[in-house]
Design a protein around this motif. Structure first.
Motif, PDB file in Angstrom:
ATOM      1  N   ASP A   1       0.837  -1.202   0.000  1.00 36.59           N
ATOM      2  CA  ASP A   1       0.000   0.000   0.000  1.00 36.59           C
ATOM      3  C   ASP A   1       0.873   1.253   0.000  1.00 36.59           C
ATOM      4  OD1 ASP A   1      -1.851   2.024   0.410  1.00 36.59           O
ATOM      5  OD2 ASP A   1      -2.054   1.601   2.554  1.00 36.59           O
ATOM      6  N   THR A   2       0.903   1.938  -1.124  1.00 30.69           N
ATOM      7  CA  THR A   2       1.647   3.197  -1.224  1.00 30.69           C
ATOM      8  C   THR A   2       0.702   4.403  -1.149  1.00 30.69           C
ATOM      9  OG1 THR A   2       1.515   3.112  -3.656  1.00 30.69           O
ATOM     10  CG2 THR A   2       3.474   2.152  -2.616  1.00 30.69           C
ATOM     11  N   LEU A   3      -0.610   4.135  -1.073  1.00 28.10           N
ATOM     12  CA  LEU A   3      -1.600   5.218  -1.022  1.00 28.10           C
ATOM     13  C   LEU A   3      -1.825   5.693   0.407  1.00 28.10           C
ATOM     14  CD1 LEU A   3      -3.637   6.946  -2.601  1.00 28.10           C
ATOM     15  CD2 LEU A   3      -5.316   5.110  -2.253  1.00 28.10           C
ATOM     16  N   LYS A   4      -2.166   4.765   1.292  1.00 23.30           N
ATOM     17  CA  LYS A   4      -2.416   5.088   2.699  1.00 23.30           C
ATOM     18  C   LYS A   4      -1.281   4.622   3.606  1.00 23.30           C
ATOM     19  CE  LYS A   4      -6.527   6.809   1.971  1.00 23.30           C
ATOM     20  NZ  LYS A   4      -6.827   8.240   2.202  1.00 23.30           N
ATOM     21  N   ARG A   5      -0.370   3.855   3.010  1.00 26.83           N
ATOM     22  CA  ARG A   5       0.812   3.337   3.734  1.00 26.83           C
ATOM     23  C   ARG A   5       0.415   2.519   4.966  1.00 26.83           C
ATOM     24  NH1 ARG A   5       5.084   5.252   1.194  1.00 26.83           N
ATOM     25  NH2 ARG A   5       4.926   7.214   0.041  1.00 26.83           N
ATOM     26  N   THR A   6      -0.605   1.678   4.788  1.00 25.84           N
ATOM     27  CA  THR A   6      -0.990   0.781   5.864  1.00 25.84           C
ATOM     28  C   THR A   6       0.028  -0.354   5.971  1.00 25.84           C
ATOM     29  OG1 THR A   6      -2.393  -0.441   4.310  1.00 25.84           O
ATOM     30  CG2 THR A   6      -3.438   1.279   5.636  1.00 25.84           C
ATOM     31  N   SER A   7       0.139  -0.906   7.147  1.00 25.13           N
ATOM     32  CA  SER A   7       1.106  -1.971   7.391  1.00 25.13           C
ATOM     33  C   SER A   7       0.497  -3.340   7.071  1.00 25.13           C
ATOM     34  CB  SER A   7       1.571  -1.944   8.853  1.00 25.13           C
ATOM     35  OG  SER A   7       0.468  -2.148   9.718  1.00 25.13           O
TER      36      SER A   7
ATOM     37  N   ASN B   1      -8.619   3.032  -1.695  1.00 21.45           N
ATOM     38  CA  ASN B   1      -8.909   4.219  -2.481  1.00 21.45           C
ATOM     39  C   ASN B   1     -10.306   4.727  -2.130  1.00 21.45           C
ATOM     40  OD1 ASN B   1      -9.588   6.048  -4.655  1.00 21.45           O
ATOM     41  ND2 ASN B   1      -7.917   5.141  -5.832  1.00 21.45           N
ATOM     42  N   SER B   2     -10.419   5.987  -1.749  1.00 21.01           N
ATOM     43  CA  SER B   2     -11.707   6.538  -1.340  1.00 21.01           C
ATOM     44  C   SER B   2     -12.680   6.695  -2.498  1.00 21.01           C
ATOM     45  CB  SER B   2     -11.521   7.887  -0.638  1.00 21.01           C
ATOM     46  OG  SER B   2     -10.908   8.825  -1.508  1.00 21.01           O
TER      47      SER B   2
END
Length: 282
Positions: free
Chosen positions: A85-91, A157-158
């Motif tokens: 995830d490079t959008l929200k940078r979740t782990s 993605n929202s």
């Protein structure tokens, strides 16, 4: 088929067919719908036609599209850099380079909302992620989700959006899949890891699946800053299959509180509710 048409027509054509007693039910979620899947009646609705981001509720559609493709559940899929995830940078605890059977990724995506698992499922679809997204939107139209759009398999993605009414259709359709019913309500699960960390233990993101006073058939949570905290379920309440959709619950425990309020309200009013709903039969 006739029952499905009746069910979806009820959701589509009667946005205000809630019970007269609904004012006694004070839900904190910004949008909500409560639907009796047995008799095709809306029990409660609040901003049910407002188009909103749906976060990881998206993963129910991801699961249906994956299962509809009849791909091997045992095929191993390797987590790649594309799944990060490079959008929200979740782990994630699924490292790049590790591999898992498709059914393991599907279970993790549904029960604990594992984003890399959902991303890998979309990427491993025949034709890749673009074909997967196309299939998601086709499936949405097929089940009558007329105000919905999907742009990825994770919900990060929202621009993944829907209405509460459309999500009631999604939950109802998801309930027809044995795998979704089982995986989305798994309370905890251990996954064998191919790295040095050893087995990975996951728990369901919906704490209600571990409560004995709930009989939940389908469950999915979601969270994004743009979407708030979301929860959708189909559960048996007072002997009736009840779909609950709660969107944009900003408090940490609001969606759980709202779900419990719905359950308590139905259990306290189900005899009156049944009489009133006959007047407003769809």
């Amino acid at each position: 088929m006739k029952q499905a048409i009746l069910l979806f027509s009820a959701l589509l054509l009667c946005p205000h067919a809630a019970l007269a007693q609904k004012n006694n039910l004070d839900l904190k979620s910004q949008a909500a719908i409560v639907f009796n899947a047995h008799n095709a009646r809306i029990i409660y609705d609040k901003n049910a036609d407002k188009v909103m981001p749906i976060a990881s509720i998206t993963k129910l559609m991801t699961a249906m599209v994956t299962l509809d493709a009849r791909l091997s559940p045992h095929e191993r899929i390797t987590i790649s850099k594309e799944d990060v995830d490079t959008l929200k940078r979740t782990s994630s605890r699924l490292p790049v380079g590790s591999s898992y059977a498709r059914h393991e990724l599907l279970r993790l995506a549904l029960m604990s909302s594992e984003n890399r698992a959902a991303a890998a499922l979309g990427r491993a679809y025949p034709g890749g992620i673009n074909a997967f997204i196309k299939a998601m939107n086709h499936k949405a139209k097929q089940i009558g989700m007329t105000n919905s759009r999907f742009v990825d398999s994770t919900g990060l993605n929202s621009n993944n959006v829907a209405t509460a009414r459309d999500l009631a259709k999604l939950v109802t359709a998801s309930n027809k899949y044995t795998v979704i019913r089982e995986f989305s309500t798994t309370s905890k699960h251990i996954v064998s890891s191919s790295n040095k960390r050893g087995p990975l233990q996951y728990v369901n993101s919906n704490s209600l699946v571990r409560h004995q006073d709930w009989a939940i058939n389908v469950s999915k949570t979601g969270y994004l800053s743009e979407a708030g905290r979301c929860l959708v379920m189909q559960a048996n309440i007072s002997g009736q299959p009840t779909v609950i959709v709660l969107l944009n619950s900003w408090g940490k425990n609001t969606r759980i509180g709202d779900a419990n309020r719905v359950k308590k309200w139905i259990e306290s009013n189900h005899k009156v509710a049944d009489t009133s709903s006959r007047i407003k039969r769809i």
